[in-house]
Design a protein around this motif. Sequence first.
Motif, mmCIF file in Angstrom:
data_model
loop_
_atom_site.group_PDB
_atom_site.id
_atom_site.type_symbol
_atom_site.label_atom_id
_atom_site.label_comp_id
_atom_site.label_asym_id
_atom_site.label_seq_id
_atom_site.Cartn_x
_atom_site.Cartn_y
_atom_site.Cartn_z
ATOM 1 N N LEU A 80 0.840 -1.200 0.000
ATOM 2 C CA LEU A 80 0.000 0.000 0.000
ATOM 3 C C LEU A 80 0.874 1.249 0.000
ATOM 4 C CD1 LEU A 80 -2.277 -1.629 2.577
ATOM 5 C CD2 LEU A 80 -3.298 -0.490 0.622
ATOM 6 N N SER A 81 2.103 1.112 -0.451
ATOM 7 C CA SER A 81 3.019 2.257 -0.438
ATOM 8 C C SER A 81 2.467 3.378 -1.311
ATOM 9 C CB SER A 81 4.404 1.830 -0.923
ATOM 10 O OG SER A 81 4.341 1.253 -2.208
ATOM 11 N N GLY A 82 2.467 4.574 -0.757
ATOM 12 C CA GLY A 82 1.997 5.745 -1.486
ATOM 13 C C GLY A 82 0.501 5.781 -1.719
ATOM 14 N N ALA A 83 -0.250 4.853 -1.139
ATOM 15 C CA ALA A 83 -1.710 4.824 -1.319
ATOM 16 C C ALA A 83 -2.371 5.917 -0.482
ATOM 17 C CB ALA A 83 -2.262 3.459 -0.931
ATOM 18 N N ASP A 84 -3.541 6.374 -0.938
ATOM 19 C CA ASP A 84 -4.321 7.353 -0.189
ATOM 20 C C ASP A 84 -5.472 6.630 0.502
ATOM 21 O OD1 ASP A 84 -5.741 9.458 0.867
ATOM 22 O OD2 ASP A 84 -5.776 10.640 -0.987
ATOM 23 N N LEU A 85 -5.341 6.482 1.824
ATOM 24 C CA LEU A 85 -6.355 5.816 2.644
ATOM 25 C C LEU A 85 -7.001 6.797 3.613
ATOM 26 C CD1 LEU A 85 -3.883 2.981 3.021
ATOM 27 C CD2 LEU A 85 -6.247 2.364 2.634
ATOM 28 N N SER A 86 -6.975 8.075 3.269
ATOM 29 C CA SER A 86 -7.545 9.070 4.176
ATOM 30 C C SER A 86 -9.040 8.815 4.363
ATOM 31 C CB SER A 86 -7.281 10.492 3.663
ATOM 32 O OG SER A 86 -7.709 10.639 2.333
ATOM 33 N N ASP A 87 -9.478 8.927 5.594
ATOM 34 C CA ASP A 87 -10.870 8.719 6.006
ATOM 35 C C ASP A 87 -11.381 7.297 5.768
ATOM 36 O OD1 ASP A 87 -11.611 11.460 6.915
ATOM 37 O OD2 ASP A 87 -11.198 11.970 4.825
ATOM 38 N N ALA A 88 -10.484 6.348 5.495
ATOM 39 C CA ALA A 88 -10.894 4.954 5.271
ATOM 40 C C ALA A 88 -11.194 4.269 6.602
ATOM 41 C CB ALA A 88 -9.808 4.194 4.527
ATOM 42 N N ASN A 89 -12.087 3.282 6.574
ATOM 43 C CA ASN A 89 -12.389 2.476 7.754
ATOM 44 C C ASN A 89 -11.657 1.151 7.620
ATOM 45 O OD1 ASN A 89 -13.431 0.759 9.709
ATOM 46 N ND2 ASN A 89 -15.492 1.591 9.574
ATOM 47 N N LEU A 90 -10.620 0.976 8.442
ATOM 48 C CA LEU A 90 -9.805 -0.234 8.462
ATOM 49 C C LEU A 90 -9.897 -0.902 9.835
ATOM 50 C CD1 LEU A 90 -7.094 1.718 6.657
ATOM 51 C CD2 LEU A 90 -7.609 -0.572 5.856
ATOM 52 N N SER A 91 -10.995 -0.689 10.539
ATOM 53 C CA SER A 91 -11.126 -1.241 11.885
ATOM 54 C C SER A 91 -11.080 -2.767 11.826
ATOM 55 C CB SER A 91 -12.422 -0.771 12.536
ATOM 56 O OG SER A 91 -13.544 -1.149 11.761
ATOM 57 N N GLY A 92 -10.251 -3.344 12.677
ATOM 58 C CA GLY A 92 -10.120 -4.786 12.752
ATOM 59 C C GLY A 92 -9.432 -5.433 11.562
ATOM 60 N N ALA A 93 -8.870 -4.632 10.657
ATOM 61 C CA ALA A 93 -8.216 -5.179 9.464
ATOM 62 C C ALA A 93 -6.870 -5.803 9.819
ATOM 63 C CB ALA A 93 -8.021 -4.083 8.419
ATOM 64 N N ASP A 94 -6.462 -6.788 9.024
ATOM 65 C CA ASP A 94 -5.149 -7.426 9.185
ATOM 66 C C ASP A 94 -4.190 -6.794 8.183
ATOM 67 O OD1 ASP A 94 -2.889 -8.968 9.416
ATOM 68 O OD2 ASP A 94 -3.895 -10.888 9.076
ATOM 69 N N LEU A 95 -3.304 -5.928 8.693
ATOM 70 C CA LEU A 95 -2.295 -5.255 7.882
ATOM 71 C C LEU A 95 -0.898 -5.701 8.311
ATOM 72 C CD1 LEU A 95 -4.198 -1.948 8.174
ATOM 73 C CD2 LEU A 95 -3.403 -2.718 5.954
ATOM 74 N N SER A 96 -0.816 -6.872 8.914
ATOM 75 C CA SER A 96 0.485 -7.349 9.377
ATOM 76 C C SER A 96 1.412 -7.560 8.188
ATOM 77 C CB SER A 96 0.328 -8.638 10.182
ATOM 78 O OG SER A 96 -0.341 -9.629 9.438
ATOM 79 N N ASP A 97 2.647 -7.143 8.367
ATOM 80 C CA ASP A 97 3.692 -7.253 7.340
ATOM 81 C C ASP A 97 3.378 -6.457 6.062
ATOM 82 O OD1 ASP A 97 5.515 -9.127 8.734
ATOM 83 O OD2 ASP A 97 3.814 -10.493 8.560
ATOM 84 N N ALA A 98 2.395 -5.572 6.110
ATOM 85 C CA ALA A 98 2.047 -4.762 4.931
ATOM 86 C C ALA A 98 3.016 -3.597 4.780
ATOM 87 C CB ALA A 98 0.620 -4.235 5.060
ATOM 88 N N ASN A 99 3.162 -3.124 3.549
ATOM 89 C CA ASN A 99 3.990 -1.956 3.261
ATOM 90 C C ASN A 99 3.076 -0.748 3.077
ATOM 91 O OD1 ASN A 99 5.691 0.021 2.341
ATOM 92 N ND2 ASN A 99 6.525 -1.149 0.639
ATOM 93 N N LEU A 100 3.098 0.155 4.067
ATOM 94 C CA LEU A 100 2.303 1.374 4.035
ATOM 95 C C LEU A 100 3.225 2.601 4.030
ATOM 96 C CD1 LEU A 100 -0.001 -0.196 6.580
ATOM 97 C CD2 LEU A 100 -1.043 1.051 4.715
ATOM 98 N N SER A 101 4.437 2.415 3.557
ATOM 99 C CA SER A 101 5.390 3.520 3.547
ATOM 100 C C SER A 101 4.868 4.651 2.664
ATOM 101 C CB SER A 101 6.751 3.044 3.058
ATOM 102 O OG SER A 101 6.658 2.459 1.774
ATOM 103 N N ASP A 102 4.981 5.858 3.179
ATOM 104 C CA ASP A 102 4.561 7.073 2.470
ATOM 105 C C ASP A 102 3.067 7.080 2.119
ATOM 106 O OD1 ASP A 102 5.391 9.611 1.634
ATOM 107 O OD2 ASP A 102 5.499 8.970 -0.456
#
Length: 189
Positions: A80-102
């Motif tokens: 998810l690098s460089g993705a725009d997740l503003s105002d997103a609902n990720l409650s309870g989501a599994d983002l383990s080992d994910a790339n959310l850089s920038d």
Amino acid sequence: YDENDLKKAKATRDCSDCDLSNANLSHANLSDANLRGADLNGADLSNANLSRADLSDANLSGADLRNAYLSVANLRDADLSGADLSDANLSGADLSDANLSDANLRKADLSGADLSNAELWYATLSNVNLIGADLREANLSDADLSGADLSEADLSEADLSGAFLNNANLENADLSGAELNDANLENAD
């Protein structure tokens, strides 16, 4: 993107390893979809319903996920690098080992989410809800967590070096073994 893959994703919600790069899936209902390993690079998923979707190992780099509903979604090992997740609902989501850089996660709901071992360096997490989130061993170096609610969050062994935590709520957060060199904790509780 592949037109047949796009039709398949919308019709069956079963499109693992599909090419949906730069596809317009804005407002799409993809709840419970199987998009494991799919290429969604640069896709427009704004306002999409992806609750309980399997997006593990998917490429969502640069994707538009503004205001998307990703509650309890599986994003393990996703890019998810460089993705725009503003105002997103990720409650309870599994983002383990994910790339959310920038990535931009401004005002997102990540309450109860699993972000263990996630890469979040240079991510924008201002005013994010991270209540009870699992951030064990996450890399949050140089991330902007200003105004974030990290109460009850597990930040043990996390790298917060150079992170902005001004006005963040750290009430009952576990910071044992966390790296805080050059972190800005001004007005943090």
